[in-house]
Design an enzyme around this catalytic site. Structure first.
Site, PDB file in Angstrom:
ATOM      1  CB  CYS A  52       4.440   6.165  -5.895  1.00  0.00           C
ATOM      2  SG  CYS A  52       4.151   7.786  -6.579  1.00  0.00           S
ATOM      3  CB  CYS A  68       1.112   7.956  -5.694  1.00  0.00           C
ATOM      4  SG  CYS A  68       2.235   7.821  -7.075  1.00  0.00           S
ATOM      5  CG  ASP A  69       0.341   5.721  -2.434  1.00  0.00           C
ATOM      6  OD1 ASP A  69      -0.763   6.058  -2.880  1.00  0.00           O
ATOM      7  OD2 ASP A  69       1.019   4.797  -2.908  1.00  0.00           O
TER       8      ASP A  69
END
Ligand code: NAP
Length: 305
Positions: free
Chosen positions: A131, A134-135
Site C-alpha cells: 500500500c 499507507c506507507d
C-alpha cells in the site's frame, strides 16, 4: 432474523446496502477488518463516473457509507469467521455474535498477493508493503521499488515519486500490462526507472531487520544483481477473500466465487458481488454494479420466498 446480511464494505458491499436499504430490507452490513475495502488504500480515482475532477478513494467510500446509512443500512464493525447454511436460512458468525439471515451477500473483495519469499511475513511493516498510500510517506529521499507491471504497479510508482529519491519498477516481462495511459505516464516519469525481465529472488535486510536491498535475477540472461531499496511495494494482483467460507460455495480454479444465476452462488439465497467473484474487470464501478445486481437478486429471492 435479518432479511439480508451484507459481508464487506467495498464498492460492492456499500452499493448493495444502498439498493437494499432503499428497498426497505434494512440490511445489516458486517464491516470486517478493512472498512471501505481496497479503495481506501488508493489515492485519486479518476475513472469513477460522475467525478470529472477525480475523487480520493477514501472519500468515495465514506460517501457510499453515508448514502447507505441515510437509507437505513445498519453497520456492525465485526469480522465474519463462518457462514453456515441451514435448511431455510443462514447463520453468520463473527468474533462477537451469531446472526441469522434469510439472505447473504458476500462482498469481501480480494487481498494483495505477495511473492512468497521466505522472510516476507517478518518484513511486512519493515520495508515490505502493498500500500503506497499507507506507507509511501515513510520513505522520503530514499530509493524504493514497486513489483508488477499492471495498473496498480504504475499507479503506486507514480504516487511514490512524491517521496522517494528513485522508484524502480521491477517487472518480470519486457512490457507493462497496464492500460496505455497509465503505462505511458509511468514510463515518462523521470523518477521512475523500469527494471525489465527481472524478478526478486531475495529480500535482504540491514542489522535492524529493515529492508535494505533486493536480489534480482534477469529472466532472459539469468544474471543476478542487487539493488538498494528501503521499501518494496508489491503490486502483483490479488487473492479473493473466501477462506472464511470453508468450502461452503463453489469457487473457480483461482478461488473466486462462481455465480450461477445472476449473482447467486450455487446456494439459494447466498449471493456474491464485487472482486470476490470477479477476476476479469475488478474495477470500482463494476464492483458497484454487481453490488446493485446482488441487492436486486436478493430482493427478488426474498419476495419469491
Ligand atoms: P494485474 O493487472 O493482474 O497485474 C498484475 C501484475 O503483476 C502483472 O504485470 C503480472 O505480470 C505481475 N505478477 C503477477 N504475479 C507475479 C509474480 N508472482 N511475480 C512477479 N510479478 C507478478 O493487477 P493490478 O495491477 O492489481 O490490476 C488489477 C485490476 O485493477 C486491473 O483490471 C486494473 O486495470 C485495475 N486497476 C485500475 C486502476 C485505475 O484505472 N486507476 C488502478 C489499479 C488497478 P504479467 O504482466 O507478466 O502477468
Amino acid at each position: 432474523m435479518e432479511n439480508l446480511i451484507i459481508i464487506g464494505t467495498g464498492c460492492a458491499g456499500w452499493t448493495a446496502a444502498i439498493y437494499s436499504a432503499r428497498a426497505n430490507l434494512a440490511p445489516l452490513v458486517l464491516a470486517g477488518s478493512q472498512l471501505g475495502g481496497q479503495l481506501t488504500t488508493t489515492t485519486e480515482v479518476e475513472n469513477f463516473p460522475g467525478f470529472p475532477e477525480g475523487i480520493q478513494g477514501p472519500d468515495l467510500m465514506m460517501r457510499m457509507q453515508e448514502q447507505a446509512e441515510k437509507f437505513g443500512a445498519r453497520i456492525a464493525y465485526e469480522e465474519v469467521v463462518e457462514v453456515t447454511r441451514l435448511p431455510d436460512h443462514f447463520l453468520v458468525r463473527t468474533g462477537e455474535k451469531t446472526y441469522e439471515a434469510q439472505t447473504v451477500i458476500l462482498a469481501t473483495g480480494a487481498s494483495p498477493r505477495h511473492l512468497g519469499l521466505p522472510n516476507e511475513r517478518e518484513l511486512i511493516g519493515h520495508g515490505l508493503t502493498s500500500c503506497a498510500t499507507c506507507d509511501g510517506a515513510f520513505y522520503r529521499d530514499v530509493p524504493v521499488c514497486v513489483v508488477g507491471g499492471g495498473d496498480s504497479a504504475c499507479e503506486e510508482a507514480g504516487f511514490l515519486t512524491r517521496f522517494a529519491s528513485r522508484v524502480y519498477l521491477i517487472h518480470r516481462r519486457g512490457e507493462l500490462r497496464a492500460s496505455k495511459i497509465m503505462a505511458e505516464r509511468a514510463l515518462a516519469n523521470p523518477k521512475i526507472t523500469p527494471v525489465w525481465n527481472s524478478h526478486i529472488t531475495a529480500y535482504l535486510t540491514d542489522e535492524q531487520g529493515e529492508m535494505a536491498k533486493v536480489r534480482l535475477q534477469n529472466l532472459v540472461t539469468g544474471a543476478e544483481s542487487e539493488l538498494e531499496v528501503r521499501c518494496v511495494f508489491v503490486a502483483i494482483g490479488h487473492v479473493p477473500n473466501t477462506r472464511f467460507l470453508n468450502g461452503l460455495v463453489e469457487l473457480d480454479e483461482n478461488g473466486y466465487i462462481l455465480q450461477q444465476r445472476g449473482t447467486m452462488t450455487n446456494i439459494p439465497g447466498l449471493f456474491a458481488a464485487g472482486d470476490v467473484a470477479d477476476h476479469i474487470y475488478r474495477q470500482a464501478v463494476t464492483a458497484a454494479g454487481s453490488g446493485c445486481a446482488a441487492a436486486l437478486d436478493a430482493e427478488r429471492y426474498l419476495a419469491g420466498h
